[in-house]
Write an enzyme that holds these catalytic residues in place. Structure first.
Site, short mmCIF file in Angstrom:
data_model
loop_
_atom_site.label_atom_id
_atom_site.label_comp_id
_atom_site.label_asym_id
_atom_site.label_seq_id
_atom_site.Cartn_x
_atom_site.Cartn_y
_atom_site.Cartn_z
N CYS A 77 5.86 -6.99 -2.60
CA CYS A 77 5.13 -6.31 -3.66
C CYS A 77 6.02 -5.34 -4.44
O CYS A 77 6.65 -4.46 -3.84
CB CYS A 77 3.96 -5.55 -3.04
SG CYS A 77 3.10 -4.45 -4.18
N TRP A 130 -3.87 -9.09 3.03
CA TRP A 130 -2.64 -8.72 3.75
C TRP A 130 -2.94 -8.64 5.24
O TRP A 130 -3.92 -8.02 5.66
CB TRP A 130 -2.14 -7.36 3.29
CG TRP A 130 -1.66 -7.27 1.87
CD1 TRP A 130 -2.21 -6.53 0.87
CD2 TRP A 130 -0.52 -7.93 1.30
NE1 TRP A 130 -1.48 -6.67 -0.29
CE2 TRP A 130 -0.44 -7.53 -0.06
CE3 TRP A 130 0.45 -8.81 1.80
CZ2 TRP A 130 0.55 -7.98 -0.92
CZ3 TRP A 130 1.45 -9.26 0.94
CH2 TRP A 130 1.49 -8.85 -0.40
N ARG A 137 -10.34 -3.41 -3.74
CA ARG A 137 -9.20 -4.20 -3.34
C ARG A 137 -8.39 -3.47 -2.27
O ARG A 137 -8.30 -2.24 -2.26
CB ARG A 137 -8.30 -4.49 -4.55
CG ARG A 137 -8.98 -5.32 -5.63
CD ARG A 137 -9.15 -6.77 -5.21
NE ARG A 137 -9.95 -7.51 -6.19
CZ ARG A 137 -10.32 -8.78 -6.01
NH1 ARG A 137 -9.97 -9.45 -4.94
NH2 ARG A 137 -11.04 -9.39 -6.94
N VAL A 138 -7.80 -4.24 -1.38
CA VAL A 138 -6.97 -3.71 -0.29
C VAL A 138 -5.52 -3.94 -0.68
O VAL A 138 -5.03 -5.07 -0.64
CB VAL A 138 -7.31 -4.38 1.04
CG1 VAL A 138 -6.35 -3.93 2.14
CG2 VAL A 138 -8.75 -4.07 1.43
N VAL A 155 -1.23 -2.57 -1.14
CA VAL A 155 -0.09 -1.80 -0.67
C VAL A 155 0.57 -1.17 -1.90
O VAL A 155 0.45 -1.71 -3.01
CB VAL A 155 0.93 -2.69 0.07
CG1 VAL A 155 0.43 -3.06 1.44
CG2 VAL A 155 1.30 -3.94 -0.73
N GLU A 163 -1.54 4.95 -4.35
CA GLU A 163 -1.05 4.84 -5.73
C GLU A 163 0.47 5.00 -5.72
O GLU A 163 1.00 6.10 -5.53
CB GLU A 163 -1.70 5.89 -6.61
CG GLU A 163 -1.15 5.97 -8.03
CD GLU A 163 -1.04 4.62 -8.71
OE1 GLU A 163 0.10 4.21 -9.01
OE2 GLU A 163 -2.09 3.98 -8.92
N SER A 164 1.18 3.91 -5.96
CA SER A 164 2.64 3.91 -5.83
C SER A 164 3.31 4.89 -6.79
O SER A 164 4.29 5.55 -6.44
CB SER A 164 3.20 2.51 -6.06
OG SER A 164 2.98 2.07 -7.39
N TYR A 188 1.92 -9.76 -14.58
CA TYR A 188 0.69 -10.15 -13.88
C TYR A 188 -0.38 -10.60 -14.87
O TYR A 188 -1.13 -11.54 -14.59
CB TYR A 188 0.18 -8.99 -13.03
CG TYR A 188 0.94 -8.79 -11.75
CD1 TYR A 188 0.56 -9.44 -10.58
CD2 TYR A 188 2.06 -7.96 -11.71
CE1 TYR A 188 1.27 -9.27 -9.40
CE2 TYR A 188 2.78 -7.78 -10.54
CZ TYR A 188 2.38 -8.43 -9.38
OH TYR A 188 3.08 -8.26 -8.23
#
Length: 326
Positions: free
Chosen positions: A63, A96, A130-131, A133, A148-149, A195
């Protein structure tokens, strides 16, 4: 790809019928911040001080959003202080998982649970959404700090400096307006743009995404002809946020997501810049092409129903990048 609905898992792909075939990303739900003293951050609540061994990071090597956090964890000397669990690259009917039959997977290092969704339900038995990473977990409070990346890397950039003594700063205050503007421009057209093209289920949805994507790549090619990095002479957060998308471009996005007007390696400045980022000390170790290629081609049955893994081009990522002269 699925989601939780009131704590129950449903194997459901994104709903693109209601958006005319356009992919729309959901908003992350956990938005707390680690700070040096545990005071509240820009969102969420306080009570998350920077402490060694307190936090655990759930990631996928495939990801690009999780990859950002792995890069900052490496560059900021946080590897000894924040452990990780790595999910399996196959994201199928259960989302995942913590299966360990692929090189580099770890299982759930904290609880031994089978699915990433179990971490979300552990916090809220009635969780919906949604699950995704990455997930940053607090071992003391037993809850998710953030998923939140973009905010996790801001925490990693400075919150632990007093602990690590690492003063590298990829978000200097005087450059934040420029960094934020660059991030905003690149997120919509490139980071999420690939995406929007790849997950589109209508010609209109695809066309609306792929055009701006290549317009931005063309602009970046010209920009990097005159600028050492995205925001000037020093590497910033904006560079690392773009890198995790572009390092995946030729291996997966070009073909799998139909972003195929050009290969990244046909852009001399972008290609040299991406190789330089890859060759930055500590970064190559965060890149796992086996997970990347496997995940995209095997997980997206709506795009690749026979789950055929392509042979892919042979790319020399250690080839001299030639960026010193810029």
């Amino acid at each position: 790809m699925g989601q939780l609905v009131d704590g129950i898992w449903r194997d459901e792909w994104y709903d693109t019928e209601s958006t005319g075939g356009r992919f729309q990303r959901t908003v992350t739900a956990h938005r707390n911040w680690i700070t040096p003293d545990g005071s509240p951050g820009p969102s969420g609540e306080g009570g998350f001080p920077a402490e060694s061994g307190r936090y655990h990071l759930y990631v996928s090597y495939a990801c690009p959003w999780a990859h950002r956090t792995l890069i900052f964890r490496a560059l900021k000397g946080l590897v000894p202080h924040i452990d990780i669990s790595v999910v399996h690259p196959d994201m199928l009917s259960d989302g995942w998982t913590f299966a360990t039959d692929f090189p580099g997977t770890t299982g759930d290092g904290l609880f031994g649970l089978p699915f990433l969704r179990d971490i979300y339900v552990k916090v809220d038995p009635h969780a919906s959404g949604r699950v995704t990473v990455p997930v940053l977990w607090d071992n003391i409070r037993g809850r998710i700090v953030s998923n939140e990346s973009a905010e996790i890397i801001r925490m990693f950039n400075s919150a632990f400096d007093g602990l690590t003594g690492n003063s590298a700063n990829f978000c200097p205050k005087d450059r934040l307006p420029q960094i934020d503007a660059m991030n905003e421009r690149l997120y919509g057209t490139v980071n999420n743009g690939v995406y929007k093209a790849g997950f589109a289920t209508s010609q209109a949805g695809y066309d609306e995404a792929v055009g701006p994507l290549f317009q931005t790549l063309d602009w970046l090619e010209g920009h990097l002809a005159a600028s050492r990095y995205l925001c000037g002479a020093q590497v910033t957060e904006a560079d690392w946020r773009l890198f995790t998308t572009l390092v995946r471009f030729d291996p997966v996005y070009h073909t799998h997501f139909k972003c195929n007007r050009a290969w990244l390696r046909e852009y001399p400045n972008l290609w040299g810049w991406t190789r330089e980022m890859y060759q930055w000390p500590g970064v190559a170790e965060t890149v796992h092409f086996d997970h990347i290629v496997r995940h995209y081609h095997y997980s997206h049955a709506t795009i690749n129903p026979y789950r055929i893994i392509p042979i892919n081009p042979v790319i020399d990522w250690l080839e001299p990048h030639g960026r010193e002269a810029v």
